[in-house]
Design an enzyme around this catalytic site. Sequence first.
Site, PDB file in Angstrom:
ATOM      1  N   GLU A  28       0.858  -1.196   0.000  1.00 57.93           N
ATOM      2  CA  GLU A  28       0.000   0.000   0.000  1.00 57.93           C
ATOM      3  C   GLU A  28       0.884   1.233   0.000  1.00 57.93           C
ATOM      4  OE1 GLU A  28      -2.411   1.585  -0.599  1.00 57.93           O
ATOM      5  OE2 GLU A  28      -4.274   0.983   0.325  1.00 57.93           O
TER       6      GLU A  28
ATOM      7  N   ASP B  15      -4.046   5.656   6.043  1.00 57.25           N
ATOM      8  CA  ASP B  15      -4.546   6.937   6.557  1.00 57.25           C
ATOM      9  C   ASP B  15      -5.613   6.631   7.613  1.00 57.25           C
ATOM     10  OD1 ASP B  15      -5.417   9.499   6.938  1.00 57.25           O
ATOM     11  OD2 ASP B  15      -5.695   9.999   4.851  1.00 57.25           O
TER      12      ASP B  15
ATOM     13  N   LYS C  79       0.174   7.347   8.244  1.00 59.37           N
ATOM     14  CA  LYS C  79      -0.112   8.684   8.762  1.00 59.37           C
ATOM     15  C   LYS C  79      -0.317   8.649  10.260  1.00 59.37           C
ATOM     16  CE  LYS C  79      -1.959  12.059   5.674  1.00 59.37           C
ATOM     17  NZ  LYS C  79      -3.109  12.722   5.060  1.00 59.37           N
TER      18      LYS C  79
ATOM     19  N   PHE D  80      -1.714  17.146   4.134  1.00 62.06           N
ATOM     20  CA  PHE D  80      -2.092  16.695   2.802  1.00 62.06           C
ATOM     21  C   PHE D  80      -0.847  16.516   1.950  1.00 62.06           C
ATOM     22  CE2 PHE D  80      -5.541  15.355   0.381  1.00 62.06           C
ATOM     23  CZ  PHE D  80      -5.101  15.423  -0.933  1.00 62.06           C
TER      24      PHE D  80
ATOM     25  N   ASP E 292      -1.757  11.081  -4.918  1.00 65.81           N
ATOM     26  CA  ASP E 292      -2.274  12.141  -5.784  1.00 65.81           C
ATOM     27  C   ASP E 292      -3.123  13.145  -5.036  1.00 65.81           C
ATOM     28  OD1 ASP E 292      -4.506  10.313  -5.326  1.00 65.81           O
ATOM     29  OD2 ASP E 292      -5.551  11.432  -6.896  1.00 65.81           O
TER      30      ASP E 292
HETATM   31  C1  PRP Z   1      -5.675   6.059  -1.119  1.00 65.83           C
HETATM   32  C2  PRP Z   1      -4.435   5.238  -0.871  1.00 65.83           C
HETATM   33  C3  PRP Z   1      -4.925   4.088  -0.046  1.00 65.83           C
HETATM   34  C4  PRP Z   1      -6.087   4.684   0.717  1.00 65.83           C
HETATM   35  C5  PRP Z   1      -5.670   4.946   2.130  1.00 65.83           C
HETATM   36  O1  PRP Z   1      -6.334   5.532  -2.219  1.00 65.83           O
HETATM   37  O2  PRP Z   1      -3.851   4.806  -2.079  1.00 65.83           O
HETATM   38  O3  PRP Z   1      -5.369   3.015  -0.833  1.00 65.83           O
HETATM   39  O4  PRP Z   1      -6.438   5.916   0.064  1.00 65.83           O
HETATM   40  O5  PRP Z   1      -6.652   5.635   2.845  1.00 65.83           O
HETATM   41  P1  PRP Z   1      -7.398   5.056   4.131  1.00 65.83           P
HETATM   42  O6  PRP Z   1      -6.368   4.433   5.019  1.00 65.83           O
HETATM   43  O7  PRP Z   1      -7.998   6.306   4.734  1.00 65.83           O
HETATM   44  O8  PRP Z   1      -8.439   4.100   3.663  1.00 65.83           O
HETATM   45  P2  PRP Z   1      -7.406   6.306  -3.107  1.00 65.83           P
HETATM   46  O9  PRP Z   1      -8.763   5.793  -2.808  1.00 65.83           O
HETATM   47  O10 PRP Z   1      -7.184   7.789  -2.981  1.00 65.83           O
HETATM   48  O11 PRP Z   1      -7.076   5.825  -4.584  1.00 65.83           O
HETATM   49  P3  PRP Z   1      -5.715   5.889  -5.431  1.00 65.83           P
HETATM   50  O12 PRP Z   1      -4.794   4.838  -4.877  1.00 65.83           O
HETATM   51  O13 PRP Z   1      -6.164   5.595  -6.825  1.00 65.83           O
HETATM   52  O14 PRP Z   1      -5.140   7.277  -5.290  1.00 65.83           O
END
Ligand code: PRP
Length: 182
Positions: free
Chosen positions: A102, A106, A134, A155, A162
Amino acid sequence: MHNDISKIVITEEEIRDKIRELGQAITKDYADVARSEGIVLICVLRGAATFMADLGRAIELPLEMDYMAVSSYGNSTQSSGQVRILKDLSSSIQGKHVIIAEDILDSGLTLMRLMEELKCRRPASLEVCTFLRKDRPNQAPINCRYIGFECPNEFIVGYGLDYAERYRNLPYVGVLKPEVYE
Ligand code: PRP
């Protein structure tokens, strides 16, 4: 692109060193099972693609790479708490040693949901290697065997992360200036 970044929190060199370290740890821990049950690295698209490409090359064992897409954020800076599987794995993970790569932990909701799903498929083992974790309140209690860096609750973008699909190609991790997303 670089002008939208207020500060760099993890440099290219720090990333390179950390990937080497993670690769060595995984190589050591999985050496015995690599040729029997086999190892599968799972990339959670799209953010983790950069990390998994580098991590995979730092692991000196035979392994499979597979890809899964889930959605939790859309174009917002806040997690919605909902995760949907948009693309499933191409192969079965039953009886294999799975490592989820991953980019960031977050809220932890994405990994929690994903791990529940993958456990049902009966892998020989299931571990997480996250590039970033995080430091924030109310994070789901995810047991990450491998963690690259702890990062501030700001952020951040770059190295796969992204904002509205941009900045993934920054070679470092930096904090996005608030005026970009406010
Ligand atoms: C982001 C990141 C993780 C997730 C973490 O993905 O890549 O997969 O959020 O956040 P969390 O711990 O709060 O669940 P996102 O849905 O933004 O898609 P991406 O990977 O396409 O950017």
